[in-house]
Design a protein around this motif. Structure first.
Motif, short mmCIF file in Angstrom:
data_model
loop_
_atom_site.label_atom_id
_atom_site.label_comp_id
_atom_site.label_asym_id
_atom_site.label_seq_id
_atom_site.Cartn_x
_atom_site.Cartn_y
_atom_site.Cartn_z
N LEU A 1 -8.64 -3.76 3.72
CA LEU A 1 -7.85 -3.60 2.51
C LEU A 1 -6.38 -3.92 2.75
O LEU A 1 -5.77 -4.73 2.03
CB LEU A 1 -8.01 -2.17 1.99
N VAL A 2 -5.80 -3.31 3.76
CA VAL A 2 -4.37 -3.51 4.05
C VAL A 2 -4.10 -4.96 4.43
O VAL A 2 -3.12 -5.56 3.95
CB VAL A 2 -3.92 -2.55 5.17
N MET B 1 -3.25 0.82 -5.17
CA MET B 1 -4.39 1.72 -5.30
C MET B 1 -4.18 2.78 -6.38
O MET B 1 -5.01 3.67 -6.57
CB MET B 1 -4.67 2.41 -3.96
N TYR C 1 -20.35 1.83 2.90
CA TYR C 1 -19.44 2.97 2.80
C TYR C 1 -19.97 4.21 3.51
O TYR C 1 -19.56 5.33 3.20
CB TYR C 1 -19.16 3.28 1.33
N ILE D 1 0.84 -1.20 0.00
CA ILE D 1 0.00 0.00 0.00
C ILE D 1 0.88 1.25 0.00
O ILE D 1 1.89 1.27 0.69
CB ILE D 1 -0.91 0.00 1.25
N PRO D 2 0.58 2.30 -0.75
CA PRO D 2 -0.64 2.53 -1.53
C PRO D 2 -0.51 2.20 -3.01
O PRO D 2 -1.41 2.53 -3.78
CB PRO D 2 -0.85 4.04 -1.35
N ILE E 1 -13.86 3.97 7.76
CA ILE E 1 -12.45 3.76 8.14
C ILE E 1 -12.15 2.28 8.32
O ILE E 1 -11.03 1.82 8.06
CB ILE E 1 -12.13 4.56 9.42
N TRP F 1 -10.10 5.54 -5.28
CA TRP F 1 -11.44 5.05 -4.97
C TRP F 1 -11.76 3.80 -5.80
O TRP F 1 -12.22 2.79 -5.28
CB TRP F 1 -12.48 6.13 -5.30
N ALA G 1 -9.61 0.74 -4.76
CA ALA G 1 -9.96 0.24 -3.43
C ALA G 1 -11.32 -0.45 -3.44
O ALA G 1 -11.47 -1.56 -2.91
CB ALA G 1 -9.95 1.39 -2.42
N VAL H 1 -10.33 0.28 5.61
CA VAL H 1 -8.89 0.43 5.39
C VAL H 1 -8.16 -0.77 5.98
O VAL H 1 -7.23 -1.33 5.38
CB VAL H 1 -8.37 1.74 6.02
N GLU H 2 -8.59 -1.20 7.15
CA GLU H 2 -7.98 -2.37 7.79
C GLU H 2 -8.19 -3.63 6.95
O GLU H 2 -7.26 -4.42 6.76
CB GLU H 2 -8.59 -2.57 9.18
#
Length: 386
Positions: free
Chosen positions: A350-351, A179, A291, A175-176, A344, A253, A256, A347-348
């Motif tokens: 995704l990572v 993306m 979202y 990351i990133p 938020i 966006w 992700a 994000v966890e």
């Protein structure tokens, strides 16, 4: 030695079979006890109705917001305001992409010419070749969940993964950088796949589609030329601030959201090959996401399972269609984690997924992502040496 290898292989198969099940004993790769017709029958009739006027109202809403934001940013011209503008405008660029996405599926209206004209205007504005994207995205939907034939965020087979230079793997799974991959994907596709969304002669397209690709590439080129001309007229810094940075936010966006449609769920989800793949089973590997305040802004694109199975349903009916079909889907529908105003929590997801979902086995018709334990260790050791 051969016996020992067979024993290890059988042990791995048993372990894999056990890993498929959650704590309640549910196996997401098992054949579903329902057919796609059962889901279709549960969806209310009004969910299949497309309203060109309603669809166009969203286009007008988004275009008005884009223009208003750009005018406000240029007028205020404050470094306090610019970051807020970039985040908001980039999000609206993404919303415009989603409306063009509806055009590509034919869920915007039942009028092909209207879909094509609006789709070209919207997607060309954000530097997406409409027909090139539309056709490859159609391939994605027709082959969702298939290791070799899917088109979007396809898992790499282990042999292909291990052939990639370590630097490429790090770029792909750090990351990133993933993306920001979408423009490169449009030009070069993914590892192991050839062709370009801009080239009429690409293997992505049938000979009968070449004129369509040429049209979309021409529209894309006109938009790019317009940006270059504006750079001479008002200055490259102004174009970068008004258009360039929001474009990068839009790309983030897109990457992700599309990644999280098919990755990052708490339970391992299957990918298929050969006789184990079917349109229904592949579609059931997709994931809905919440979202927060962005659900309405980006046209409920996070309501994705029903969209993947029935892409002809307009975005403004997806929530109703999903609610009506949950009793049929049962455990095969994974209720999204409720979001606060800002998602938020995603994000966890995704990572964590990018750090562990690296490749799938070269063999087997039902496979799950595996982790390369040496990927980040190698990079860490190398940095210590340097």
């Amino acid at each position: 030695m051969v016996v020992a290898m067979d024993q290890r292989s059988n042990a791995k198969k048993d372990s894999d079979a056990g890993d498929r099940k959650d704590e309640a004993g549910f196996d997401p790769s098992a054949q579903p006890p329902f057919k796609i017709g059962d889901i279709r029958a549960a969806i209310p009739k009004h969910c299949w109705v497309k309203s060109p006027l309603r669809s166009m109202s969203y286009v007008i809403r988004d275009i008005f917001a884009v223009v208003a934001l750009a005018v406000a940013a240029v007028y205020v011209d404050s470094w306090i305001f610019w970051p807020l503008y970039w985040a908001a405008q980039g999000t609206l660029f993404w919303a415009i992409f989603v409306l063009g996405h509806d055009c590509g599926h034919g869920s915007f209206s039942d009028i092909p010419l209207l879909n094509s004209v609006v789709g070209h205007i919207l997607h060309s504005f954000i530097l997406v070749p409409y027909h090139g994207w539309r056709i490859s995205h159609r391939t994605h939907h027709q082959n969702h969940g298939h290791v070799e034939n899917d088109e979007s965020w396809v898992p790499l087979p282990e042999k292909l993964y291990k052939k990639l230079p370590h630097s490429t793997r790090m770029l792909r799974y750090t990351i990133p950088l993933p993306m920001l991959a979408y423009p490169l994907y449009l030009w070069y596709r993914s590892p192991g796949k050839e062709g370009s969304h801009f080239n009429p002669n690409s293997s992505l397209f049938a000979p009968s589609e070449r004129k369509l690709i040429a049209t979309s590439t021409t529209c894309w080129s006109i938009m790019l030329a317009t940006l270059v001309l504006l750079s001479f007229l008002v200055g490259p810094i102004t174009v970068l601030k008004v258009y360039g940075v929001p474009y990068i936010i839009f790309v983030m966006w897109l990457d992700a959201v599309t990644y999280l449609h098919h990755h990052g769920h708490d339970e391992k989800l299957p990918w298929y090959r050969g006789k184990e793949w079917s349109y229904l089973r592949g579609g059931l590997t997709t994931v809905d996401r919440d979202y927060g305040i962005f659900n309405n802004i980006h046209h409920d694109i996070g309501t994705h399972v029903i969209h993947h199975l029935f892409p002809q349903i307009p975005h403004y009916h997806l929530v109703d269609a999903t609610k009506s079909s949950k009793h049929v889907l049962g455990r095969y529908y994974r209720e999204p984690k409720r979001s606060g105003a800002i998602p938020i929590h995603l994000v966890e997801n995704l990572v964590a997924s990018i750090k562990k979902d690296h490749y799938v086995s070269d063999t087997g018709d039902i496979v799950f992502y595996e982790t390369d334990p040496d990927l980040y260790v190698y990079a860490s050791d190398k940095s210590k040496i340097n």
